[in-house]
Design an enzyme around this catalytic site. Structure first.
Site, short mmCIF file in Angstrom:
data_model
loop_
_atom_site.label_atom_id
_atom_site.label_comp_id
_atom_site.label_asym_id
_atom_site.label_seq_id
_atom_site.Cartn_x
_atom_site.Cartn_y
_atom_site.Cartn_z
N THR A 138 0.82 -1.21 0.00
CA THR A 138 0.00 0.00 0.00
C THR A 138 0.85 1.26 0.00
OG1 THR A 138 -1.52 1.27 1.39
CG2 THR A 138 -0.11 -0.28 2.52
N ASP A 139 0.27 2.35 -0.50
CA ASP A 139 0.97 3.65 -0.43
C ASP A 139 1.00 4.18 1.01
OD1 ASP A 139 -1.72 4.33 -0.14
OD2 ASP A 139 -1.75 5.79 -1.78
N GLU A 140 0.21 3.55 1.92
CA GLU A 140 0.15 4.08 3.28
C GLU A 140 1.47 3.89 4.04
OE1 GLU A 140 -3.54 3.33 5.34
OE2 GLU A 140 -4.61 3.07 3.47
N TYR A 164 -2.04 -0.59 10.81
CA TYR A 164 -2.14 -1.27 9.51
C TYR A 164 -0.93 -0.94 8.64
CZ TYR A 164 -3.41 -1.76 4.58
OH TYR A 164 -3.38 -2.05 3.23
N LYS A 168 2.10 -3.39 7.19
CA LYS A 168 2.41 -3.57 5.77
C LYS A 168 3.87 -3.17 5.51
CE LYS A 168 0.04 -4.70 2.86
NZ LYS A 168 -0.36 -6.06 2.36
P1 NAD Z 1 -9.60 -7.66 1.92
O1 NAD Z 1 -9.62 -7.35 3.39
O2 NAD Z 1 -10.82 -7.39 1.11
O3 NAD Z 1 -9.26 -9.22 1.71
C1 NAD Z 1 -8.25 -9.87 2.42
C2 NAD Z 1 -8.37 -11.37 2.11
O4 NAD Z 1 -7.29 -12.04 2.80
C3 NAD Z 1 -9.68 -12.00 2.59
O5 NAD Z 1 -10.19 -12.84 1.60
C4 NAD Z 1 -9.24 -12.81 3.82
O6 NAD Z 1 -10.07 -13.93 4.06
C5 NAD Z 1 -7.83 -13.21 3.43
N1 NAD Z 1 -6.98 -13.50 4.60
C6 NAD Z 1 -6.84 -12.75 5.73
N2 NAD Z 1 -6.00 -13.35 6.57
C7 NAD Z 1 -5.58 -14.49 5.96
C8 NAD Z 1 -4.69 -15.53 6.34
N3 NAD Z 1 -4.05 -15.54 7.52
N4 NAD Z 1 -4.48 -16.55 5.46
C9 NAD Z 1 -5.12 -16.56 4.26
N5 NAD Z 1 -5.99 -15.61 3.87
C10 NAD Z 1 -6.21 -14.59 4.71
O7 NAD Z 1 -8.34 -6.91 1.36
P2 NAD Z 1 -8.17 -6.13 -0.04
O8 NAD Z 1 -8.76 -4.78 0.09
O9 NAD Z 1 -8.56 -7.04 -1.13
O10 NAD Z 1 -6.59 -5.94 -0.05
C11 NAD Z 1 -5.73 -6.93 -0.63
C12 NAD Z 1 -4.29 -6.51 -0.44
O11 NAD Z 1 -4.09 -5.23 -1.05
C13 NAD Z 1 -3.89 -6.34 1.03
O12 NAD Z 1 -2.59 -6.84 1.17
C14 NAD Z 1 -3.93 -4.85 1.25
O13 NAD Z 1 -3.01 -4.47 2.25
C15 NAD Z 1 -3.54 -4.32 -0.12
N6 NAD Z 1 -4.07 -2.99 -0.44
C16 NAD Z 1 -5.40 -2.76 -0.44
C17 NAD Z 1 -5.87 -1.49 -0.80
C18 NAD Z 1 -7.35 -1.19 -0.87
O14 NAD Z 1 -7.71 -0.05 -1.23
N7 NAD Z 1 -8.23 -2.12 -0.60
C19 NAD Z 1 -4.97 -0.46 -1.12
C20 NAD Z 1 -3.61 -0.74 -1.08
C21 NAD Z 1 -3.17 -2.01 -0.76
P1 TYD Z 2 -10.95 3.72 3.77
O1 TYD Z 2 -11.88 3.30 2.67
O2 TYD Z 2 -11.13 3.11 5.12
O3 TYD Z 2 -9.46 3.54 3.23
P2 TYD Z 2 -8.05 4.04 3.90
O4 TYD Z 2 -8.26 4.35 5.32
O5 TYD Z 2 -7.20 2.83 3.69
O6 TYD Z 2 -7.62 5.23 3.09
O7 TYD Z 2 -11.10 5.30 3.93
C1 TYD Z 2 -10.88 6.16 2.84
C2 TYD Z 2 -10.98 7.57 3.39
O8 TYD Z 2 -12.33 7.81 3.79
C3 TYD Z 2 -10.13 7.79 4.63
O9 TYD Z 2 -9.61 9.12 4.59
C4 TYD Z 2 -11.10 7.64 5.78
C5 TYD Z 2 -12.40 8.15 5.17
N1 TYD Z 2 -13.62 7.51 5.70
C6 TYD Z 2 -14.69 8.31 6.12
O10 TYD Z 2 -14.62 9.56 6.09
N2 TYD Z 2 -15.82 7.70 6.57
C7 TYD Z 2 -15.94 6.35 6.64
O11 TYD Z 2 -16.99 5.83 7.09
C8 TYD Z 2 -14.85 5.54 6.20
C9 TYD Z 2 -14.93 4.04 6.24
C10 TYD Z 2 -13.72 6.16 5.71
#
Ligand code: NAD
Ligand code: TYD
Length: 362
Positions: A138-140, A164, A168
């Site tokens: 993630t960019d975080e 989180y 990461k």
């Molecule tokens: P998500 O929370 O939707 O899904 C996570 C998946 O991992 C689920 O299916 C869960 O069952 C599985 N999982 C959790 N723990 C596990 C374990 N111990 N063994 C096997 N499976 C396990 O997550 P996402 O939003 O799809 O994110 C996927 C990846 O991308 C993550 O690594 C996250 O850090 C990264 N990421 C997500 C975002 C975003 O905007 N969603 C942005 C940047 C990076």
């Molecule tokens: P989120 O979807 O949780 O992603 P991340 O925290 O990984 O960026 O949140 C996106 C942005 O929206 C973040 O600045 C937090 C804000 N947010 C709200 O304002 N209200 C909400 O209910 C949620 C879930 C997020």
């Protein structure tokens, strides 16, 4: 050794939001190989997201945990896997604030377990096969930007702020170390906020969309001026595909959507689409409520993806406005996917952690 032609993939977290989209994306374009999903099916994992693929001969679903090193090693050997695409994680910042332990267990120890299994299966035999371990991050990890700061580059120092992001960052460092020390052919991608189909409705866009459909308020943290760069999940999948096919082992690539928006802009855009789709509820923006801010809430993320563009030809394929419309339409057409989620663990978690104290002045 590395591979430029991934044939037999292990996709961890393939039942989650991005993982499921990646599995659909990959199997629509690469037939005749193998794709094994390994997923523990936590609250965020949903096998229904993969239902349409279950009958494909290339596809296999394994219900298991990345922390089970021996099982993963056996799976890598049994399926002759050449490429791991590692999505499995605890992914929600708010949950990491309420309970960081699961983030250390899964994101740090889980990633290390996977690295150990990959090293054992791929590097401890004499003739190391061509292989790739791709880690999705993630960019975080880069921390928070001021309004005039340049976007994150791959060389930006790490400064994670939430549990989180710290978990990461730790996993990224372990992946890097396994390349440097043991020669594992790793790549890492650090991407911005994804949106699109199959996203669990605790994240901003699906949460607000479903709240609108259910006549509930739209909770905006703080003043709503926090900025994120929104990346459509299919563009993210394309970026990962490019890295798997041409990325250099040991290298990191940023993936962004080129769409910086404040949270308030995102929610207003969503409301405007809903005003068209469901005119009876207009103006939907009247449901916006400013609530207590997230502790340590990062102000701005922005991605400089020059490396991925120049070296591998990446470009996001859609505007945020088009992607958001498509996403809204997907959720409107797939209530059968998201409605059951609301009746289970997610609703209980929201009740426990937010109760009625969610609403406050900005
Ligand atoms: P998500 O929370 O939707 O899904 C996570 C998946 O991992 C689920 O299916 C869960 O069952 C599985 N999982 C959790 N723990 C596990 C374990 N111990 N063994 C096997 N499976 C396990 O997550 P996402 O939003 O799809 O994110 C996927 C990846 O991308 C993550 O690594 C996250 O850090 C990264 N990421 C997500 C975002 C975003 O905007 N969603 C942005 C940047 C990076
Ligand atoms: P989120 O979807 O949780 O992603 P991340 O925290 O990984 O960026 O949140 C996106 C942005 O929206 C973040 O600045 C937090 C804000 N947010 C709200 O304002 N209200 C909400 O209910 C949620 C879930 C997020």
């Amino acid at each position: 050794m590395s591979t430029q032609t991934p044939q037999r993939l292990l996709v961890t977290g393939g039942a989650g939001f991005i993982g499921a989209n990646f599995v659909h994306y990959w199997l629509a374009r690469h037939r005749g190989g193998r794709l094994v999903v390994l997923d523990a099916l936590t609250y965020a994992g949903n096998r229904a997201s993969l239902a349409a693929l279950e009958a494909l001969p290339e596809f296999r679903f394994v219900h298991g945990d990345i922390r089970d090193t021996d099982r993963v090693e056996r799976l890598l050997r049994e399926e002759d896997i050449d490429t791991i695409v590692h999505f499995a994680a605890e992914s929600h910042v708010d949950r990491s604030i309420a309970g960081p332990d699961a983030f250390i267990d899964t994101n740090v120890l889980g990633t290390h377990s996977l690295l150990k299994a990959a090293r054992a299966a791929w590097l401890e035999d004499r003739a190391a096969p061509a292989h790739r371990f791709h880690h999705v991050s993630t960019d975080e990890v880069y921390g928070s930007l001021g309004p005039d700061d340049p976007p994150f580059r791959e060389t930006t120092p790490y400064a994670p702020n939430s549990p989180y992001a710290a978990s990461k960052a730790a996993s990224d460092h372990l992946v890097r170390a396994y390349h440097h020390t043991y020669g594992l052919a790793t790549t890492i991608s650090n991407c911005s906020n994804n949106y699109g189909p199959y996203q669990f409705p605790e994240k901003l866009i699906p949460l607000c969309l479903i709240n609108l459909l259910d006549g509930k308020p739209l909770p905006i943290y703080g003043d709503g001026q926090n900025v994120r760069d929104w990346l459509h999940v299919e563009d993210h999948c394309r970026g990962i595909e490019l890295i798997l096919e041409g990325g250099q082992p040991g290298r990191t690539y940023n993936i962004g959507g080129g769409a910086e928006r404040t949270n308030l802009e995102v929610v207003h855009a969503l409301c405007a689409i809903m005003d068209e789709r469901r005119p009876a509820g207009a103006p939907h923006a009247r449901r916006i409520e400013f609530v207590r801010d997230r502790p340590g809430h990062d102000r701005r993320y922005a991605i400089d993806e020059t490396r991925l563009r120049r070296e591998l030809g990446y470009a996001p394929s859609r505007t945020f406005e088009d992607g958001l419309q498509q996403t809204v339409d997907w959720y409107l057409a797939h209530e059968d996917w998201w409605r059951p989620i609301l009746s289970g663990e997610y609703r209980d978690w929201v009740g426990r952690h937010y109760g009625t104290a969610r609403t406050a002045s900005p």
